[in-house]
Motif scaffolding. Structure first.
Motif, mmCIF file in Angstrom:
data_model
loop_
_atom_site.group_PDB
_atom_site.id
_atom_site.type_symbol
_atom_site.label_atom_id
_atom_site.label_comp_id
_atom_site.label_asym_id
_atom_site.label_seq_id
_atom_site.Cartn_x
_atom_site.Cartn_y
_atom_site.Cartn_z
ATOM 1 N N PRO A 35 0.810 -1.226 0.000
ATOM 2 C CA PRO A 35 0.000 0.000 0.000
ATOM 3 C C PRO A 35 0.842 1.273 0.000
ATOM 4 O O PRO A 35 0.482 2.255 -0.663
ATOM 5 C CB PRO A 35 -0.823 -0.126 1.286
ATOM 6 N N ALA A 36 1.962 1.254 0.737
ATOM 7 C CA ALA A 36 2.830 2.437 0.771
ATOM 8 C C ALA A 36 3.464 2.670 -0.601
ATOM 9 O O ALA A 36 3.561 3.820 -1.072
ATOM 10 C CB ALA A 36 3.913 2.257 1.835
ATOM 11 N N MET A 37 3.912 1.597 -1.278
ATOM 12 C CA MET A 37 4.496 1.737 -2.611
ATOM 13 C C MET A 37 3.469 2.276 -3.609
ATOM 14 O O MET A 37 3.784 3.147 -4.435
ATOM 15 C CB MET A 37 5.036 0.385 -3.084
ATOM 16 N N ASN A 38 2.239 1.765 -3.538
ATOM 17 C CA ASN A 38 1.198 2.218 -4.467
ATOM 18 C C ASN A 38 0.871 3.694 -4.267
ATOM 19 O O ASN A 38 0.741 4.459 -5.234
ATOM 20 C CB ASN A 38 -0.066 1.382 -4.278
ATOM 21 N N ASN A 39 0.715 4.103 -3.007
ATOM 22 C CA ASN A 39 0.379 5.505 -2.734
ATOM 23 C C ASN A 39 1.521 6.444 -3.104
ATOM 24 O O ASN A 39 1.301 7.533 -3.641
ATOM 25 C CB ASN A 39 0.006 5.685 -1.260
ATOM 26 N N LEU A 40 2.748 6.009 -2.820
ATOM 27 C CA LEU A 40 3.905 6.835 -3.159
ATOM 28 C C LEU A 40 4.028 6.968 -4.680
ATOM 29 O O LEU A 40 4.346 8.051 -5.189
ATOM 30 C CB LEU A 40 5.173 6.220 -2.567
ATOM 31 N N SER A 41 3.767 5.888 -5.394
ATOM 32 C CA SER A 41 3.856 5.951 -6.860
ATOM 33 C C SER A 41 2.831 6.940 -7.422
ATOM 34 O O SER A 41 3.121 7.677 -8.373
ATOM 35 C CB SER A 41 3.636 4.556 -7.458
ATOM 36 N N ARG A 42 1.650 6.958 -6.842
ATOM 37 C CA ARG A 42 0.617 7.886 -7.296
ATOM 38 C C ARG A 42 1.049 9.338 -7.067
ATOM 39 O O ARG A 42 0.848 10.201 -7.934
ATOM 40 C CB ARG A 42 -0.691 7.590 -6.551
ATOM 41 N N LEU A 43 1.670 9.604 -5.913
ATOM 42 C CA LEU A 43 2.148 10.959 -5.620
ATOM 43 C C LEU A 43 3.303 11.347 -6.533
ATOM 44 O O LEU A 43 3.413 12.507 -6.958
ATOM 45 C CB LEU A 43 2.568 11.053 -4.148
ATOM 46 N N PHE A 44 4.177 10.376 -6.846
ATOM 47 C CA PHE A 44 5.255 10.642 -7.810
ATOM 48 C C PHE A 44 4.674 11.016 -9.177
ATOM 49 O O PHE A 44 5.135 11.948 -9.833
ATOM 50 C CB PHE A 44 6.148 9.400 -7.967
ATOM 51 N N ALA A 45 3.656 10.285 -9.605
ATOM 52 C CA ALA A 45 3.046 10.532 -10.912
ATOM 53 C C ALA A 45 2.427 11.926 -10.966
ATOM 54 O O ALA A 45 2.508 12.620 -11.990
ATOM 55 C CB ALA A 45 2.000 9.470 -11.209
ATOM 56 N N GLU A 46 1.785 12.345 -9.856
ATOM 57 C CA GLU A 46 1.190 13.682 -9.809
ATOM 58 C C GLU A 46 2.250 14.770 -9.961
ATOM 59 O O GLU A 46 1.963 15.856 -10.466
ATOM 60 C CB GLU A 46 0.428 13.870 -8.497
ATOM 61 N N LYS A 47 3.471 14.469 -9.538
ATOM 62 C CA LYS A 47 4.576 15.422 -9.662
ATOM 63 C C LYS A 47 5.310 15.280 -10.998
ATOM 64 O O LYS A 47 6.307 15.964 -11.250
ATOM 65 C CB LYS A 47 5.573 15.211 -8.508
ATOM 66 N N LYS A 94 6.854 12.536 -12.002
ATOM 67 C CA LYS A 94 7.955 11.570 -11.905
ATOM 68 C C LYS A 94 7.458 10.181 -12.312
ATOM 69 O O LYS A 94 7.364 9.250 -11.499
ATOM 70 C CB LYS A 94 8.514 11.551 -10.478
ATOM 71 N N PHE A 95 7.125 10.041 -13.590
ATOM 72 C CA PHE A 95 6.481 8.814 -14.066
ATOM 73 C C PHE A 95 7.424 7.617 -14.003
ATOM 74 O O PHE A 95 7.006 6.498 -13.711
ATOM 75 C CB PHE A 95 5.966 9.019 -15.484
ATOM 76 N N LYS A 96 8.687 7.842 -14.294
ATOM 77 C CA LYS A 96 9.662 6.752 -14.274
ATOM 78 C C LYS A 96 9.787 6.174 -12.868
ATOM 79 O O LYS A 96 9.784 4.945 -12.670
ATOM 80 C CB LYS A 96 11.021 7.256 -14.768
ATOM 81 N N ASP A 97 9.888 7.048 -11.868
ATOM 82 C CA ASP A 97 9.971 6.593 -10.471
ATOM 83 C C ASP A 97 8.688 5.877 -10.054
ATOM 84 O O ASP A 97 8.728 4.869 -9.335
ATOM 85 C CB ASP A 97 10.211 7.785 -9.538
ATOM 86 N N ALA A 98 7.564 6.397 -10.525
ATOM 87 C CA ALA A 98 6.275 5.789 -10.171
ATOM 88 C C ALA A 98 6.172 4.374 -10.724
ATOM 89 O O ALA A 98 5.795 3.428 -10.010
ATOM 90 C CB ALA A 98 5.132 6.643 -10.708
ATOM 91 N N LEU A 99 6.522 4.190 -11.995
ATOM 92 C CA LEU A 99 6.418 2.863 -12.613
ATOM 93 C C LEU A 99 7.424 1.884 -12.026
ATOM 94 O O LEU A 99 7.143 0.682 -11.907
ATOM 95 C CB LEU A 99 6.612 2.983 -14.127
ATOM 96 N N LYS A 100 8.586 2.386 -11.640
ATOM 97 C CA LYS A 100 9.592 1.520 -11.000
ATOM 98 C C LYS A 100 9.062 0.984 -9.671
ATOM 99 O O LYS A 100 9.206 -0.207 -9.353
ATOM 100 C CB LYS A 100 10.872 2.324 -10.774
ATOM 101 N N LEU A 101 8.426 1.859 -8.899
ATOM 102 C CA LEU A 101 7.841 1.435 -7.621
ATOM 103 C C LEU A 101 6.716 0.424 -7.838
ATOM 104 O O LEU A 101 6.605 -0.578 -7.125
ATOM 105 C CB LEU A 101 7.285 2.650 -6.879
ATOM 106 N N LEU A 102 5.891 0.691 -8.841
ATOM 107 C CA LEU A 102 4.759 -0.204 -9.095
ATOM 108 C C LEU A 102 5.205 -1.567 -9.594
ATOM 109 O O LEU A 102 4.557 -2.578 -9.331
ATOM 110 C CB LEU A 102 3.804 0.447 -10.102
ATOM 111 N N SER A 103 6.322 -1.597 -10.296
ATOM 112 C CA SER A 103 6.887 -2.883 -10.722
ATOM 113 C C SER A 103 7.305 -3.700 -9.506
ATOM 114 O O SER A 103 7.037 -4.912 -9.426
ATOM 115 C CB SER A 103 8.083 -2.631 -11.646
#
Length: 762
Positions: free
Chosen positions: A575-587, A589-598
């Motif tokens: 859950p923490a990885m998913n929420n953090l990835s969403r916040l990265f995407a809003e900023k 930072k799509f690459k960081d978001a997709l890396k976390l989601l992977s």
């Protein structure tokens, strides 16, 4: 883990001495033909002692000495036996040393606090700050009553589980349980109440003046415990004509020759170890056989603590025996948040039809009216508003599910049916009957009630979702909504006090943060979060709730820092990885978001929210095909989540696949019929393919659900304009502009176009 620790602490002293004494006694003998008979006798005595000891403990020692006293007695007895064996076998200093050690151990055992089980009981009940009012260890259960010093709430606990409290909605459910069968049956004379609880249901039932009432409970100590609830049960035990029986309720039904007009089943949570037998097909068959010709059974069922599928399985099991069953419910806010409870109602004769005039007459009886007034349920309309659905809708809702039987009791165990969406009052919107209960014998003044079924439908829909403002706009009688608003404020204040108290541990703080956030009080949430900042040694759960709270308050950078801290301490918290990835995407930072989601997908490939987050990020990157692939996986994992279908519809609109989008939106509002977003999306999709009639239908529903959304009114204006309904379009555009002045340019442009079109036609 807590239950395992507690069980180990309680059982280990006796288990240690039991395990030590037998080999010690055997060791004192020399193995030879001469004493083989003696050794066999010891083993025989051990087996016999195990059997007799179990019976003595359960039926005599626990009642006489209590749980802890019984354990200490057995431990001392076994210690003495072991010491005698050692003294018999050994001599000299060893004998003296063992004797001295044994005496010290016995003294140590006797010095142990006798209130240890009671303190343990209070702790498991939810907080060391609770004050005990009553505590009794019975042969079948441990019964206790506690008082919360923060708000005075009392709880009746059986085996550490909250069975009854003094919360408004909770007690309202028990009152309805006692009244409903008596109100629906034309002439209830013989009544059986299975499980006494705190006596609230029983006291409600007897206000209807039945001739013969039997109450059955397995544990005798619930009766004296209920005196702490005399303000709610009307000191019902003082009514000597009520027959009390200490017995298993199901065994009583099997063994009695009596027949009943109404059976009230006040059983505890179906996942409880001692209650699942009251939720099986065999129990319902036995109950039906003990009902008179037009007899009615009413069973209480909570809307928490199990999955949606488990809840449906219980409903399906009830339907298997009572095919024309009805589901009634009460729900709303009390001092602990938004809650709800269900009543399953079945009749031996089949369909239940409410006689409105008879219902109104019964509610005029002074005792009945007085009992129901405190729960704001004293009018026929308020009683009938508790009706949710009948057998037809319930049957379709539970299709494809198994039933629970004695040989295959699904609900009390963790199974595949335990996975997925949790039960919640809002789920009942899926089956809410727009036409209300079947009613006959309506007087003239009641015709207005029937004519307003459509308003009632939306009123209850808002209420089931906890939306008091929406319900208030559609309520004829606002007293219940006003009470819920007061209770919601009480809940916020209670959790504020709890969270800021000196005794609040991480578990209490996590619950408090979650509920205050869900109740939407950002000022209190900020106050509590600031208090938590000073706390050291936060658990992951508390940190996660703190991060969610910062998100809710709009402080997303602080949320990011907390999510990072959680992941630094424990790498794979999905859950923490998913929420953090969403916040990265809003900023961005799509690459960081997709890396976390992977990483999240690898850590837990069956987490639906991971695929939802992937879909969101991919759609931001305009990779709609990949987004839809992720949505498909999310649908497979969570087919009852309306958010998944709604987001799928939005992606399909962006792809220009408007017809497919309408199907997705329809699936979303099928699951949640009172969420305005899918209706808005569906209306927009129909608008794009120029199906203005369908667009208007969807957008009108969206307006009913959320009349303050300017986007809905704007699109409704476009739909009316396309359908040639110019005056309606003008009204819709004007409403949109009134709600959102920023739409001025767009609205003026459309109005001017409509004016030109009209002048050209002329």
């Amino acid at each position: 883990m807590r239950q395992i620790t507690i069980s180990f602490a309680v059982v280990s002293p006796g288990a240690f001495f039991i395990g030590a004494v037998l080999p010690l006694l055997c060791h004192t003998l020399e193995f030879s033909k001469k004493n083989s008979l003696t050794l066999a006798s010891i083993l025989l005595a051990n087996n016999a002692g195990g059997l007799i000891g179990g019976i003595l403990s359960a039926f005599f020692l626990v009642g006489l000495l209590g749980i802890w006293g019984s354990i200490l007695f057995q431990s001392i007895f076994l210690l003495v036996m072991g010491t005698i064996a050692i003294i018999y076998k050994f001599h000299g200093k060893l004998r003296l040393g063992v004797s001295g050690f044994s005496i010290c151990v016995v003294i140590g055992i006797l010095l142990l606090p006798r209130d240890f089980p009671e303190k343990l009981f209070i702790k498991t009940a939810g907080g060391k700050f609770l004050k005990p009012l009553f505590y009794k260890e019975g042969n079948t259960s441990t019964v206790g009553v506690t008082r919360d010093p923060l708000d005075g709430e009392r709880q009746l606990l059986i085996n550490g589980v909250n069975e009854v409290s003094t919360r408004f909605v909770h007690d309202q459910s028990f009152a309805m349980l006692g009244h409903l069968g008596m109100l629906l049956h034309h002439f209830p004379r013989d009544v059986l109440v299975i499980s006494y609880g705190a006596g609230i249901s029983l006291s409600s039932a007897i206000t209807h003046s039945p001739g013969h009432v039997v109450v059955v409970d397995l544990e005798k100590d619930v009766f004296p415990a209920s005196k702490w609830f005399s303000d709610l049960n009307g000191d019902v035990l003082s009514k000597k004509w009520i027959k009390k029986i200490i017995e298993d309720g199901r065994f009583y039904l099997v063994s009695t020759s009596s027949m009943f007009d109404v059976i009230i089943v006040d059983s505890t949570h179906p996942r409880s170890i001692d209650s699942w037998l009251l939720y099986t097909r065999e129990f319902y068959v036995t109950s039906k056989n003990k009902l008179k010709k037009n007899g009615i059974i009413v069973q209480w069922l909570p809307l928490h603590g199990m999955s949606l599928n488990e809840f449906k399985i219980i409903v399906k099991t009830f339907l298997n025996v009572f095919p024309e069953a009805q589901l009634w419910a009460n729900f709303g806010y009390d001092s602990r948040g938004f809650v709800g409870y269900v009543l399953l109602v079945g009749s031996k004769s089949g369909k239940i039809v409410v006689d409105f005039k008879e219902l109104a007459d019964k509610l005029k009886k002074p005792e009945v009216a007085k009992n129901l007034e405190k729960y704001l349920l004293s009018s026929p309309e308020n009683i009938l508003n508790c009706y949710i659905a009948g057998g037809g809708r319930l049957g379709k809702w539970t299709e494809g599910l198994p039933i629970s039987t004695d040989r295959n009791p699904i609900v009390p165990f963790v199974t595949d049916w335990s996975k997925g969406k949790r039960i919640h009052p809002s789920v009942l919107t899926q089956i809410l009957d727009p036409e209300g209960p079947p009613v006959t014998n309506l007087p003239e003044y009641a015709e207005e009630y029937v004519s307003n079924f459509n308003i009632r439908y939306y009123y209850l829909g808002h209420l089931l979702r906890g939306e008091l403002e929406g319900a208030m706009e559609k309520a004829k009688d606002t007293s219940l909504i006003e009470r819920f608003a007061q209770e919601r404020q009480r809940a916020i204040e209670y959790y504020r006090k709890v969270a800021l108290s000196s005794f609040a541990d991480s578990q209490i703080l996590s619950s408090g943060l979650k509920i205050i956030r869900e109740l939407g009080d950002m000022d209190t949430l900020r106050e509590v979060v600031e208090g938590i900042n000073k706390k050291q040694d936060k658990t992951d759960a508390l940190l996660f709730e703190e991060a969610l709270s910062y998100e809710a308050m709009g402080e997303k950078q602080k949320a990011i820092l907390i999510y990072k801290k959680i992941l630094n301490e424990k790498e794979n918290v999905v859950p923490a990885m998913n929420n953090l990835s969403r916040l990265f995407a809003e900023k961005g930072k799509f690459k960081d978001a997709l890396k976390l989601l992977s990483k999240s997908r690898i850590a837990d490939p069956n987490h639906a929210n991971t695929y939802m987050a992937i879909a969101e990020v991919k759609s931001m990157l305009f990779d709609f095909d990949s987004a839809l692939d992720a949505i498909k996986k999310a649908k497979d994992l969570s087919p009852d989540d309306p958010r998944v279908f709604n987001f799928e519809g939005k992606i399909l609109i962006q792809q220009g696949k408007f017809k497919e989008a309408t199907a997705s939106f329809k699936n979303a509002y099928r699951i949640d019929p009172f969420w305005d977003e899918p209706y808005l999306g569906c209306g927009i999709a129909y608008l794009q393919i120029k199906n203005f009639r369908r667009s208007i239908e969807c957008l009108k529903t969206a307006v009913i659900l959320n009349p303050k959304n300017s986007e809905i009114w704007l699109n409704l204006g476009f739909a009316f304009k396309g359908a040639g309904m110019i005056e309606d379009a003008r009204i819709s555009f004007a409403t949109a502009l009134g709600l959102n002045p920023e739409l001025k340019d767009e609205v003026l442009k459309e109005v001017q176009r409509m004016g030109k079109d009209e002048s050209q036609k002329k």
